[in-house]
Scaffold this active site. Structure first.
Site, PDB file in Angstrom:
ATOM      1  NE  ARG A  30      -3.815  -2.274   2.090  1.00  0.00           N
ATOM      2  CZ  ARG A  30      -4.673  -2.659   1.156  1.00  0.00           C
ATOM      3  NH1 ARG A  30      -4.978  -1.838   0.167  1.00  0.00           N
ATOM      4  NH2 ARG A  30      -5.251  -3.844   1.197  1.00  0.00           N
ATOM      5  CG  ASN A  88       4.289   8.977 -12.148  1.00  0.00           C
ATOM      6  OD1 ASN A  88       3.498   9.244 -13.048  1.00  0.00           O
ATOM      7  ND2 ASN A  88       3.938   8.963 -10.874  1.00  0.00           N
ATOM      8  CG  HIS A 101       6.780   2.883  -8.319  1.00  0.00           C
ATOM      9  ND1 HIS A 101       8.024   3.467  -8.353  1.00  0.00           N
ATOM     10  CD2 HIS A 101       5.890   3.890  -8.182  1.00  0.00           C
ATOM     11  CE1 HIS A 101       7.899   4.779  -8.235  1.00  0.00           C
ATOM     12  NE2 HIS A 101       6.606   5.071  -8.142  1.00  0.00           N
ATOM     13  CG  HIS A 103       1.361   4.923  -8.713  1.00  0.00           C
ATOM     14  ND1 HIS A 103       1.391   5.554  -7.491  1.00  0.00           N
ATOM     15  CD2 HIS A 103       2.526   5.249  -9.322  1.00  0.00           C
ATOM     16  CE1 HIS A 103       2.524   6.227  -7.366  1.00  0.00           C
ATOM     17  NE2 HIS A 103       3.223   6.060  -8.467  1.00  0.00           N
TER      18      HIS A 103
HETATM   19  P1  DGP Z   1       6.185   8.146  -7.893  1.00  0.00           P
HETATM   20  O1  DGP Z   1       5.883   9.632  -7.828  1.00  0.00           O
HETATM   21  O2  DGP Z   1       5.528   7.488  -9.065  1.00  0.00           O
HETATM   22  O3  DGP Z   1       7.664   7.848  -7.770  1.00  0.00           O
HETATM   23  O4  DGP Z   1       5.459   7.518  -6.619  1.00  0.00           O
HETATM   24  C1  DGP Z   1       6.118   7.209  -5.425  1.00  0.00           C
HETATM   25  C2  DGP Z   1       5.064   6.767  -4.447  1.00  0.00           C
HETATM   26  O5  DGP Z   1       5.697   6.040  -3.417  1.00  0.00           O
HETATM   27  C3  DGP Z   1       4.309   7.911  -3.772  1.00  0.00           C
HETATM   28  O6  DGP Z   1       2.920   7.796  -4.079  1.00  0.00           O
HETATM   29  C4  DGP Z   1       4.540   7.708  -2.286  1.00  0.00           C
HETATM   30  C5  DGP Z   1       5.068   6.309  -2.197  1.00  0.00           C
HETATM   31  N1  DGP Z   1       6.083   6.106  -1.183  1.00  0.00           N
HETATM   32  C6  DGP Z   1       7.222   6.818  -1.016  1.00  0.00           C
HETATM   33  N2  DGP Z   1       7.945   6.322   0.005  1.00  0.00           N
HETATM   34  C7  DGP Z   1       7.236   5.260   0.482  1.00  0.00           C
HETATM   35  C8  DGP Z   1       7.467   4.334   1.538  1.00  0.00           C
HETATM   36  O7  DGP Z   1       8.460   4.372   2.251  1.00  0.00           O
HETATM   37  N3  DGP Z   1       6.514   3.390   1.741  1.00  0.00           N
HETATM   38  C9  DGP Z   1       5.376   3.299   0.953  1.00  0.00           C
HETATM   39  N4  DGP Z   1       4.511   2.340   1.248  1.00  0.00           N
HETATM   40  N5  DGP Z   1       5.140   4.157  -0.056  1.00  0.00           N
HETATM   41  C10 DGP Z   1       6.055   5.120  -0.276  1.00  0.00           C
END
Ligand code: DGP
Length: 119
Positions: A30, A88, A101, A103
């Site tokens: 999540r 992204n 990754h 989403h």
């Molecule tokens: P992007 O902008 O596509 O690189 O999305 C990165 C996403 O990762 C953002 O929606 C927040 C999420 N995120 C960042 N750090 C962490 C983390 O430590 N744990 C989790 N579960 N999500 C994270």
């Protein structure tokens, strides 16, 4: 060598995360800052920094991102109502974590695909 991200530690279960799926190729957990009732990140276990760095040998893992996304969407009850899958890339794409990754976002009407940033 590219610096390791928090996602690599999550995959190895060395950092906390709400992991909802894991196999030999991908891990799903999540998002820490959910943008919708369902917001799951599905990541290849191999640390591919960006979409620019994808290799032919990554095709099984990248295909798995989609089959796992569909499975998780069904399990979350949003397969029929719909959802969005996003990847992204780099600065203009809004990439924050440099471990590729996908989403999976849904559970509400998401509106238009692109909005202009305010800055
Ligand atoms: P992007 O902008 O596509 O690189 O999305 C990165 C996403 O990762 C953002 O929606 C927040 C999420 N995120 C960042 N750090 C962490 C983390 O430590 N744990 C989790 N579960 N999500 C994270």
């Amino acid at each position: 060598m590219t610096q390791e991200t928090i996602f690599a530690k999550i995959i190895r279960r060395e950092a906390p995360a709400d992991i909802v799926y894991q196999d030999d190729l991908v891990t799903a957990f999540r998002d820490i800052r959910p943008q919708a009732p369902v917001h799951i990140l599905i990541v290849p276990n191999r640390a591919i920094p960006t979409a620019n760095d994808v290799l032919p040998e990554d095709e099984p893992a990248l295909g798995r991102l989609f089959t796992v996304a569909a499975k998780l969407a069904r399990e979350a009850g949003i397969a029929e109502s719909g959802y969005r899958l996003l990847v992204n890339c780099n600065r203009d794409g809004g990439q924050e974590v440099y471990h590729l990754h996908m989403h999976l976002v849904g559970g509400r009407r998401l509106g238009p695909m692109l909005v202009r940033p305010t800055e």
